[in-house]
Design an enzyme around this catalytic site. Structure first.
Site, PDB file in Angstrom:
ATOM      1  N   LYS A  40       0.910  -1.161   0.004  1.00  0.00           N
ATOM      2  CA  LYS A  40       0.070  -0.010  -0.073  1.00  0.00           C
ATOM      3  C   LYS A  40       0.798   1.252   0.111  1.00  0.00           C
ATOM      4  CE  LYS A  40      -3.923   2.174   0.864  1.00  0.00           C
ATOM      5  NZ  LYS A  40      -4.734   2.156  -0.232  1.00  0.00           N
ATOM      6  N   HIS A  42       9.431   8.963   7.459  1.00  0.00           N
ATOM      7  CA  HIS A  42      10.311   7.902   7.555  1.00  0.00           C
ATOM      8  C   HIS A  42      10.834   7.882   9.048  1.00  0.00           C
ATOM      9  CE1 HIS A  42      13.779   5.321   6.100  1.00  0.00           C
ATOM     10  NE2 HIS A  42      14.195   6.010   7.203  1.00  0.00           N
ATOM     11  N   HIS A  60      13.609   9.198  -2.795  1.00  0.00           N
ATOM     12  CA  HIS A  60      13.620   8.248  -1.809  1.00  0.00           C
ATOM     13  C   HIS A  60      14.965   8.124  -1.224  1.00  0.00           C
ATOM     14  CE1 HIS A  60       9.685   7.114  -3.166  1.00  0.00           C
ATOM     15  NE2 HIS A  60      10.157   6.502  -4.335  1.00  0.00           N
ATOM     16  N   ARG A  78      23.864  -2.711   8.989  1.00  0.00           N
ATOM     17  CA  ARG A  78      24.982  -2.080   9.046  1.00  0.00           C
ATOM     18  C   ARG A  78      24.977  -0.882   9.729  1.00  0.00           C
ATOM     19  NH1 ARG A  78      23.377   1.932   5.809  1.00  0.00           N
ATOM     20  NH2 ARG A  78      21.974   1.011   4.143  1.00  0.00           N
TER      21      ARG A  78
END
Ligand code: ADP
Length: 447
Positions: free
Chosen positions: A201, A208, A235, A291
């Site tokens: 979705k 974020h 992004h 990491r």
């Protein structure tokens, strides 16, 4: 403890690791391509060894060359930094076969989390909330259309091996599905050698939010709160802060514990980041990075810890130096990523630095491998510096960022510094009321 470690990376992150090693009394070995013979990490390390020609695939990504370098120099362990081989399970396996310690998690954990479908599946089973979407891989367009109908548009199609913002395509409606599905698959294939995709979705206005976790590999793990990395272009993060302006203490404690418990239960070793989208008070897991992250310094600033030292300790079999109760947040930190790029198009801008002056003073940290006269080679990532500021609260950190940006001089090339000067004039940035789409919209409107 190790006597000598090798850093399989370049640029600011190689310096970051060399610095930690030096403070711990550990010798450092730099590796470099022929294009990086004059690079700062080569100058700063105790030893340096050339591992190949400029292209990353023939140098920083060459497992054979790096293992040979470790054997020749007698390095007992390898820190991968971020990018390059840092999330490559085959590399970790090869090190194990050669009796060299990898400073990071096991090959198995990297493998599970590196495939976004198995990562989601694993996290779901461990009680971590996920974005609604397809149950695993979506083999063909017919299935994709079915999933779209079930979860409702818009949806995002993601390559299971994707990373760095590549291999993700938005479909706003059934009509857009065919094109988006094919493009995500072909990007997955060409960038990551894997055309498997899944569907999620598409969230309209999330933040974020990522949780820093740290495990000792023996069933103990802690969380070090969150970072808000919502200011993104294509992004990719450009501005990160901790703590997150939208996260309160109770929310932090709750999601932090879910993540710490999840990684503890799999005996995770070292630093990891559990990434979420956060909308209307709900967290949705998107991926886990196994990491050290580019933006780890904001967490170090507010908790007063050295995550690289901690990584090295745990890799050497020592216990973590903190418990959850030791970890208290002090103030607010912000990082901006300064790239050798010309705004507003963000075209890469390598070249010779004719003058360089790093900002300093109270609460300012500049992680960069630049120096006067340095020539930035055209072969690698365009990140040239991370400016991190720390202050008693968010307004103080913002004021410090503005002051520090004003001191920075990088002459000879274009950088993304003007973007941050402009962002610091924006209400949404000053109040912290932004989401993952804000910067793209702002760039569209202002450039
Ligand atoms: P990568 O591995 O390429 O970094 P991620 O899965 O971590 O990919 O996603 C990167 C960014 O893409 C997120 O921070 C967010 O901005 C956007 N994104 C990812 N999934 C979604 C989604 N379901 N809805 C909206 N945006 C998304």
């Amino acid at each position: 403890m190790f006597k000598k470690i090798l850093i399989a990376n370049r640029g600011e992150i190689a310096l970051r690791v060399i610095r930690a090693a030096r403070e711990m009394g550990i010798g450092s070995v730099a590796v470099h391509s022929t294009a990086d013979a004059d690079a700062m990490h080569v100058r700063m390390a105790d030893e340096a060894i050339c591992i190949g020609p400029p292209p990353g695939t023939q140098s920083y990504l060459s497992v054979a060359a790096i293992i040979s370098a470790a054997e020749i120099t007698g390095a007992e362990a390898i820190h991968p930094g971020y990018g390059f081989l840092s999330e490559n399970a085959n590399f970790v396996q090869a090190l194990q076969d050669h009796g060299i310690t990898f400073i990071g998690p096991t090959a198995e954990h990297i493998r599970v989390m590196g495939d976004k479908i198995t990562a989601k599946d694993t996290m779901k089973k461990l009680g971590v909330p996920c974005v609604p979407g397809s149950d695993g891989g979506v083999p063909d367009l017919e299935t994709a259309l079915q999933v779209g109908q079930e979860i409702g548009y818009p949806v995002i199609i993601k390559a299971t091996a994707g990373g760095g913002g590549k291999g993700m395509k938005l479909a706003n409606s059934e009509a857009e599905m065919e094109n988006a599905f094919r493009t995500a698959r072909s990007e997955g294939k060409s960038n990551f050698g894997n055309d498997e995709v899944y569907i999620e979705k598409y969230l309209g206005r999330p933040r974020h939010i990522e949780i820093q976790v740290f495990g000792d590999g023996k069933g103990r793990a802690v969380h070090l709160g969150e970072r808000d990395c919502s200011l993104q272009r294509r992004h990719q993060k450009v501005f990160e802060e901790a703590p997150g302006p939208a996260i309160d203490e109770a929310t932090r404690a709750k999601i932090g514990k879910v993540c710490a418990d999840a990684v503890a239960s799999i005996d995770y070793a070292g630093a990891g980041t559990v990434e979420f989208l956060y909308e209307d008070g709900e967290f949705y897991f998107i991926e886990m990075n196994t990491r050290l992250q580019v933006e780890h310094p904001v967490t170090e600033a507010i908790f007063g810890v050295d995550l690289v030292r901690e990584q090295i300790n745990v890799a050497a079999g020592l216990p973590m130096s903190f418990t959850q109760d030791d970890l208290k947040i002090n103030g607010h930190a912000i990082e901006v990523r300064i790239n050798a790029e010309k705004v507003p198009q963000f075209t890469p801008c390598p070249g010779k630095i004719t003058q360089y002056h790093a900002p300093g003073g109270l609460g300012v940290r500049m992680d960069s491998a630049l120096y006067d006269g340095y020539s930035i080679p055209p072969y690698y990532d365009s990140l040239i510096a991370k400016l991190i500021v720390h202050g008693p609260d968010r307004p103080a950190a913002l004021a410090r960022l503005k002051r520090a940006l004003g001191e920075l001089i990088v002459d000879g090339i274009d950088t993304t510094t003007p973007l941050f000067h402009a962002l610091l004039e924006e209400d949404a940035v000053l109040t912290g009321e932004y989401n993952i789409h804000w910067l793209e919209k702002w760039l569209d409107a202002n450039t």
